[in-house]
Design a protein around this motif. Structure first.
Motif, PDB file in Angstrom:
ATOM      1  N   GLN B  26       0.849  -1.245  -0.130  1.00 30.55           N
ATOM      2  CA  GLN B  26       0.076  -0.010   0.181  1.00 30.55           C
ATOM      3  C   GLN B  26       0.668   1.452  -0.117  1.00 30.55           C
ATOM      4  O   GLN B  26       0.166   2.460  -0.022  1.00 30.55           O
ATOM      5  N   THR B  27       2.173   1.149   0.017  1.00 34.13           N
ATOM      6  CA  THR B  27       2.876   2.336  -0.027  1.00 34.13           C
ATOM      7  C   THR B  27       4.136   2.190  -1.175  1.00 34.13           C
ATOM      8  O   THR B  27       3.905   2.831  -2.194  1.00 34.13           O
ATOM      9  N   ILE B  43       7.881   6.145   4.932  1.00 31.72           N
ATOM     10  CA  ILE B  43       6.928   5.908   3.825  1.00 31.72           C
ATOM     11  C   ILE B  43       6.315   4.605   4.283  1.00 31.72           C
ATOM     12  O   ILE B  43       4.980   4.634   4.191  1.00 31.72           O
ATOM     13  N   GLU B  69       0.773  12.096   5.513  1.00 33.09           N
ATOM     14  CA  GLU B  69       1.225  12.526   4.536  1.00 33.09           C
ATOM     15  C   GLU B  69       0.903  12.017   3.051  1.00 33.09           C
ATOM     16  O   GLU B  69       0.738  12.612   2.009  1.00 33.09           O
ATOM     17  N   ILE B  70       1.116  10.620   3.210  1.00 30.18           N
ATOM     18  CA  ILE B  70       0.840   9.865   1.787  1.00 30.18           C
ATOM     19  C   ILE B  70      -0.399   9.970   1.302  1.00 30.18           C
ATOM     20  O   ILE B  70      -0.690   9.530   0.101  1.00 30.18           O
ATOM     21  N   THR B  71      -1.342  10.202   2.052  1.00 30.33           N
ATOM     22  CA  THR B  71      -2.651  10.441   1.415  1.00 30.33           C
ATOM     23  C   THR B  71      -2.848  11.600   0.642  1.00 30.33           C
ATOM     24  O   THR B  71      -3.771  11.900   0.086  1.00 30.33           O
ATOM     25  N   ALA B  72      -2.037  12.451   0.764  1.00 26.30           N
ATOM     26  CA  ALA B  72      -1.946  13.894   0.325  1.00 26.30           C
ATOM     27  C   ALA B  72      -3.207  14.490   0.665  1.00 26.30           C
ATOM     28  O   ALA B  72      -3.698  15.649  -0.242  1.00 26.30           O
ATOM     29  N   GLN B  74      -6.354  13.888   0.515  1.00 30.84           N
ATOM     30  CA  GLN B  74      -7.489  13.880  -0.446  1.00 30.84           C
ATOM     31  C   GLN B  74      -8.050  12.512  -0.606  1.00 30.84           C
ATOM     32  O   GLN B  74      -7.510  11.587  -0.266  1.00 30.84           O
ATOM     33  N   PRO B  76      -9.530  10.430  -3.205  1.00 32.51           N
ATOM     34  CA  PRO B  76      -8.884   9.432  -4.027  1.00 32.51           C
ATOM     35  C   PRO B  76      -7.542   8.846  -3.733  1.00 32.51           C
ATOM     36  O   PRO B  76      -7.547   7.536  -3.439  1.00 32.51           O
ATOM     37  N   GLN B  77      -6.780   9.507  -3.047  1.00 28.28           N
ATOM     38  CA  GLN B  77      -5.572   8.916  -2.697  1.00 28.28           C
ATOM     39  C   GLN B  77      -5.671   8.240  -1.492  1.00 28.28           C
ATOM     40  O   GLN B  77      -4.867   7.294  -1.026  1.00 28.28           O
ATOM     41  N   LEU B  79      -8.215   6.500  -0.588  1.00 24.04           N
ATOM     42  CA  LEU B  79      -8.838   5.197  -1.064  1.00 24.04           C
ATOM     43  C   LEU B  79      -7.823   4.401  -1.580  1.00 24.04           C
ATOM     44  O   LEU B  79      -7.797   3.280  -1.358  1.00 24.04           O
ATOM     45  N   ASN B  80      -6.812   4.834  -2.254  1.00 23.26           N
ATOM     46  CA  ASN B  80      -5.713   4.004  -2.870  1.00 23.26           C
ATOM     47  C   ASN B  80      -4.983   3.526  -1.601  1.00 23.26           C
ATOM     48  O   ASN B  80      -4.563   2.275  -1.855  1.00 23.26           O
ATOM     49  N   ILE B  81      -4.543   4.426  -0.789  1.00 19.31           N
ATOM     50  CA  ILE B  81      -3.737   3.539   0.584  1.00 19.31           C
ATOM     51  C   ILE B  81      -4.431   2.826   1.320  1.00 19.31           C
ATOM     52  O   ILE B  81      -3.989   1.853   1.688  1.00 19.31           O
ATOM     53  N   LEU B  82      -5.983   3.012   1.542  1.00 15.43           N
ATOM     54  CA  LEU B  82      -6.768   2.226   2.177  1.00 15.43           C
ATOM     55  C   LEU B  82      -6.889   0.832   1.591  1.00 15.43           C
ATOM     56  O   LEU B  82      -6.910  -0.346   2.310  1.00 15.43           O
TER      57      LEU B  82
END
Lengths: 382, 382
Positions: B26-27, B43, B69-72, B74, B76-77, B79-82
């Motif tokens: 996820q990273t 990270i 910080e890696i979620t930016a 926002q 969509p990002q 959800l991406n990390i999630l």
């Protein structure tokens, strides 16, 4: 519009009733008795077939015809009719959809497609060699150095890792600017173009800004994950900019976990993404870090490449744990109309990336010798 | 940011390794050995706990901390990390997320929330009585007649069925205009306001146009299905207009089919929708046409209403096959801070809708007698 389902029918359920329930749930959400005759006839889905799948125990292939008008000819409402409420039921899988020409004609599909991307990159007769810029946490300078090394090695296409957003530690614009510059410098040395697809992600406004900036910097396309951004955003980016669209399957896995519920990978990552404008569709190759079977991958490949009305064919991009050792098998399975995406295995160690890329290109050459003379391979020694 | 997973570990898998794999997938999507020390430290997710769930056979509660910080910052990002890449793996379920204040503070959450919607509608001390305009296929005139009848019966809130799009046979603007007029006429007779939430769906531009038109016509809110439109569109609509946002769970069911993979309903339909701006969240009530358990519904209710930093509480809207007979049980389970949404059962037969609504209101009165005197109930006889 015909939707084909695979339905697992419980012991005490009747497949006919179950299918009629779906046809109502996805349209009127009311008992038929409560409906006037015109709505029953013109709106409710019509069950056309409920066939037991041979050899199965109560798995049925069901086909329901819906009036195409109820989709309002747009993607979010199409998803709604396809799987809106019934996603909340169990043991229903979307196998495929037969779209009428009146629906297809509202969509442009891949703007560049197979041939258009070949023209952009100047590569014919062989697969495209691609890598992913990663990991998250690297600075624009570091990622640009990787991009430059891959280009010096003769690679065709670089995409951002889909985890790269507009991070404070690696801002989108800085990354795109530096990577494009590195690729230009490499192209001056080699005489060969290497395409760059930065990842666009954020609010709708941010995505459009990022795509516009990428286009202004000479990027060839963008990477976009439709199930993070909203599927219709893919269509909009594809129609709005002169950028090829590469789709990423992030977050789509919720459709595939149980083969008895969800959406068949070939329809989602193949047909649907192609309809919405994917010029290239990344999917997890069999034998990598994810669980797709060889057969599922073949079906995705077919959905992207098959003749389909006015829609251009799109590139299969099998990925997810590939290495140079995977190439012989990929060559056998995917042939030349595919992007061979090798990410982490190529990037490590970073200082050997140019050499590893040369090895990548030589390996492709042995499998696709016809392309080596005139198909965009670097001359030996460059 | 801490993500809590429930992971079912295979016989030959080690939960520690599996958790570390998730933290990397996820990273950085690379082996740790390929990473510089700073990226490994700053990270990559950090596995904090891998606890066997008591009484289970290899089901584990895993907690991984990610740098926010890696979620930016926002959606969509996030959800991406999630669940971006790991959605493509199996037997991983997101249970909950602990957001740091630095993330939460970027989001407004419900613009009106529990109290704001009560103020809009002038109802205190009891649940809201709601219905859905349906079915798809009815004309704007017919839907407006239903809206008027529900208002004359004293109902509080009308939403479009989520299947109503901007159809040629029932255009959005015409529907909103006529329904709003019918509600105004009814309010002149009864002295009571009935709120209207039309369904917005389409391209991003269409959704914003529809919401703007709805606001211009005096609609109180909109209905929006975040997994059809893109989740971030909910946030944008909520922040942009003076409209309450009611979310619909269409297409979210892919997260819930198998309790061993996906996302827990209470996190998705409760916390996440609330964070993104849902003032009211529709979900399938237990005992209706869908399979949520009473416990899952209670957890959604709690996620919407619990104190949560600066975010206002949001309304639970249990629905999906409710009828007047469901009210006693709903009253026991949800109490007064909920919307009781009765759709099809109230609308049939259509000519008795006003009477059925009066019955709806009287039934609420018996369960919430304190509100009857001053809480926005109609006087007897109106």
């Amino acid at each position: 519009m015909r939707v084909e389902y695979e339905i697992t029918c419980g012991k005490h359920q009747d497949i006919g009733n179950l299918s009629e329930e779906i046809a109502r749930e996805q349209t009127v959400e009311m008992p038929l008795a409560a409906l006037p005759e015109t709505i029953r006839r013109e709106i409710v889905g019509r069950v056309e077939a409920t066939d037991l799948i041979p050899g199965s125990w109560r798995r049925f292939r069901v086909r329901i015809a819906y009036p195409v008008e109820i989709t309002a000819y747009q993607i979010p409402q199409f998803l709604n009719i396809l799987f809106g409420n019934i996603s909340l039921k169990n043991f229903i899988r979307i196998q495929d959809v037969e779209f009428p020409p009146s629906f297809i004609s509202r969509f442009q599909g891949p703007k560049f497609g197979l041939e258009g991307v070949r023209e952009k990159l100047g590569v014919n007769g062989r697969p495209l060699a691609a890598t992913a810029l990663k990991p998250m946490g690297r600075s624009p300078e570091e990622l640009a150095a990787l991009a430059g090394a891959f280009a010096l090695g003769g690679g065709d296409l670089i995409k951002d890792d889909h985890g790269l957003a507009d991070h404070a530690f690696c801002p989108f614009r800085e990354r795109v600017r530096q990577c494009r510059e590195a690729l230009d410098r490499a192209a001056q040395k080699t005489g060969k173009k290497t395409g760059y697809f930065p990842n666009v992600i954020g609010s709708h406004a941010q995505i459009l800004e990022q795509a516009e900036f990428a286009a202004s910097q000479g990027a060839d396309g963008v990477l976009l994950a439709p199930f993070l951004t909203g599927l219709d955003t893919l269509r909009e980016v594809s129609e709005t900019f002169g950028l090829a669209c590469m789709t990423h399957p992030a977050y789509t896995g919720i459709h595939f976990h149980d083969p008895a519920h969800g959406v068949r990978p070939a329809f989602l990552l193949g047909s649907l993404f192609r309809l919405c404008g994917a010029d290239l569709s990344v999917f997890p190759n069999s034998g990598g870090r994810f669980g797709f079977t060889r057969r599922e991958c073949g079906e995705i490949q077919d959905a992207l490449l098959r003749p389909w009305g006015p829609l251009r064919p799109a590139w299969p991009v099998p990925a997810g744990g590939m290495s140079l050792e995977s190439i012989p098998e990929m060559a056998g399975q995917y042939g030349h109309n595919a992007v061979y995406l090798i990410g982490g295995a190529l990037l490590h160690p970073a200082e050997q990336l140019a050499a590893a890329t040369k090895q990548f290109m030589r390996t492709l050459e042995t499998h696709f010798p016809a392309a080596a003379s005139g198909g965009g391979m670097l001359e030996p020694g460059t």
